[in-house]
Design a protein around this motif. Structure first.
Motif, PDB file in Angstrom:
ATOM      1  N   PHE A 249       0.837  -1.197   0.000  1.00 19.76           N
ATOM      2  CA  PHE A 249       0.000   0.000   0.000  1.00 19.76           C
ATOM      3  C   PHE A 249       0.872   1.247   0.000  1.00 19.76           C
ATOM      4  CE2 PHE A 249      -2.748  -3.162   2.019  1.00 19.76           C
ATOM      5  CZ  PHE A 249      -3.906  -3.012   1.274  1.00 19.76           C
ATOM      6  N   THR A 250       0.372   2.316  -0.571  1.00 22.63           N
ATOM      7  CA  THR A 250       0.981   3.632  -0.426  1.00 22.63           C
ATOM      8  C   THR A 250       0.312   4.261   0.789  1.00 22.63           C
ATOM      9  OG1 THR A 250       1.347   3.872  -2.792  1.00 22.63           O
ATOM     10  CG2 THR A 250       1.271   5.902  -1.489  1.00 22.63           C
ATOM     11  N   VAL A 251       1.109   4.728   1.738  1.00 21.95           N
ATOM     12  CA  VAL A 251       0.558   5.266   2.980  1.00 21.95           C
ATOM     13  C   VAL A 251       0.833   6.762   3.059  1.00 21.95           C
ATOM     14  CG1 VAL A 251       0.607   5.150   5.503  1.00 21.95           C
ATOM     15  CG2 VAL A 251       0.872   3.057   4.145  1.00 21.95           C
ATOM     16  N   MET A 252      -0.219   7.507   3.367  1.00 24.54           N
ATOM     17  CA  MET A 252      -0.119   8.943   3.613  1.00 24.54           C
ATOM     18  C   MET A 252      -0.330   9.132   5.111  1.00 24.54           C
ATOM     19  SD  MET A 252      -2.427  10.145   0.356  1.00 24.54           S
ATOM     20  CE  MET A 252      -3.750   9.008   0.748  1.00 24.54           C
ATOM     21  N   GLN A 253       0.693   9.653   5.800  1.00 24.71           N
ATOM     22  CA  GLN A 253       0.621   9.803   7.252  1.00 24.71           C
ATOM     23  C   GLN A 253       0.427  11.263   7.629  1.00 24.71           C
ATOM     24  OE1 GLN A 253       4.272   7.003   7.973  1.00 24.71           O
ATOM     25  NE2 GLN A 253       3.515   7.724   9.931  1.00 24.71           N
ATOM     26  N   HIS A 254      -0.437  11.476   8.618  1.00 24.78           N
ATOM     27  CA  HIS A 254      -0.621  12.799   9.206  1.00 24.78           C
ATOM     28  C   HIS A 254      -0.779  12.607  10.701  1.00 24.78           C
ATOM     29  CE1 HIS A 254      -0.959  14.992   5.421  1.00 24.78           C
ATOM     30  NE2 HIS A 254      -1.567  13.898   4.968  1.00 24.78           N
ATOM     31  N   TYR A 255      -0.393  13.631  11.446  1.00 26.40           N
ATOM     32  CA  TYR A 255      -0.394  13.526  12.903  1.00 26.40           C
ATOM     33  C   TYR A 255      -1.453  14.420  13.553  1.00 26.40           C
ATOM     34  CZ  TYR A 255       3.911  11.299  11.543  1.00 26.40           C
ATOM     35  OH  TYR A 255       4.826  10.486  10.924  1.00 26.40           O
ATOM     36  N   ASP A 256      -2.277  15.066  12.735  1.00 28.65           N
ATOM     37  CA  ASP A 256      -3.405  15.842  13.248  1.00 28.65           C
ATOM     38  C   ASP A 256      -4.472  15.917  12.166  1.00 28.65           C
ATOM     39  OD1 ASP A 256      -3.166  18.509  11.676  1.00 28.65           O
ATOM     40  OD2 ASP A 256      -1.153  18.257  12.508  1.00 28.65           O
ATOM     41  N   GLY A 257      -5.677  16.243  12.591  1.00 33.45           N
ATOM     42  CA  GLY A 257      -6.808  16.245  11.672  1.00 33.45           C
ATOM     43  C   GLY A 257      -6.736  17.316  10.603  1.00 33.45           C
ATOM     44  N   ALA A 258      -6.303  18.528  10.971  1.00 32.08           N
ATOM     45  CA  ALA A 258      -6.276  19.630  10.016  1.00 32.08           C
ATOM     46  C   ALA A 258      -5.347  19.341   8.842  1.00 32.08           C
ATOM     47  CB  ALA A 258      -5.858  20.924  10.715  1.00 32.08           C
ATOM     48  N   SER A 259      -4.151  18.812   9.114  1.00 35.54           N
ATOM     49  CA  SER A 259      -3.227  18.536   8.001  1.00 35.54           C
ATOM     50  C   SER A 259      -3.762  17.394   7.130  1.00 35.54           C
ATOM     51  CB  SER A 259      -1.822  18.223   8.521  1.00 35.54           C
ATOM     52  OG  SER A 259      -1.792  17.005   9.221  1.00 35.54           O
ATOM     53  N   ALA A 260      -4.433  16.425   7.738  1.00 36.55           N
ATOM     54  CA  ALA A 260      -5.017  15.327   6.954  1.00 36.55           C
ATOM     55  C   ALA A 260      -6.107  15.862   6.031  1.00 36.55           C
ATOM     56  CB  ALA A 260      -5.576  14.255   7.876  1.00 36.55           C
TER      57      ALA A 260
END
Length: 182
Positions: free
Chosen positions: A75-86
């Protein structure tokens, strides 16, 4: 059961050259348990369009472990650590599945799920809510926001991977059916 959690000791051992990768990485994810079928069934194969998974968790270690497990399966994974950036990253490459932690620093995962489901461009993205809250109330709220599934931390790797696979298969079936009726 194999649980995905902090990886400080494993990372330190790997950095020191003390750990060898398992001959079959998926066996390590299964934690030695017998998993009927192959975790690779229904996941991307070489030459397939790579399926994108959004992982949003403020615990960087937990997000990294989830990402590594998913990347092992192609899978290609897109990581974010908070809701706004996601949410801000959403308009570019949309994920095929989103895995949202509920306890995020800026807005909770319920709010992120609600906003994703309210936007016509992202409303069809299947969501798996992940949290340490094991109570029925938290699950019901997560499902009420439009999430398709719910997992309690520590996350069992084979269960997570099977849920992602099943949601991808279901969303592909729904897309095919909507094209037939269009």
């Amino acid at each position: 059961m194999a649980a995905l959690g902090p990886r400080h000791e494993a990372a330190d051992a790997a950095d020191a050259g003390q750990r060898q990768p398992p001959a079959r990485p998926l066996d390590a994810l299964a934690g030695g348990e017998v998993v009927h079928g192959d975790l690779r069934d229904g996941v991307p194969r070489p030459g397939d369009e790579q399926q994108r998974v959004l992982v949003v968790d403020d615990n960087r270690d937990a997000a990294d472990v989830l990402a590594m497990a998913l990347e092992l399966l192609g899978f290609t994974v897109m990581q974010h650590y908070d809701g706004a950036s996601a949410l801000a990253a959403g308009p570019g490459l949309l994920p095929h599945v989103a895995i949202l932690d509920i306890g995020l620093p800026d807005m909770d995962g319920y709010a992120v799920a609600s906003l994703l489901k309210a936007d016509p461009k992202t409303s069809g993205i299947p969501i798996i809510m992940v949290t340490a809250h094991a109570g029925r109330g938290a699950r019901v709220v997560g499902l009420h926001t439009g999430a398709e599934d719910y997992l309690t931390k520590p996350v069992d790797a084979p269960e997570l991977l099977l849920k992602v696979r099943n949601l991808l298969r279901l969303s592909g079936s729904l897309e095919s059916a909507s094209r037939l009726h269009a």
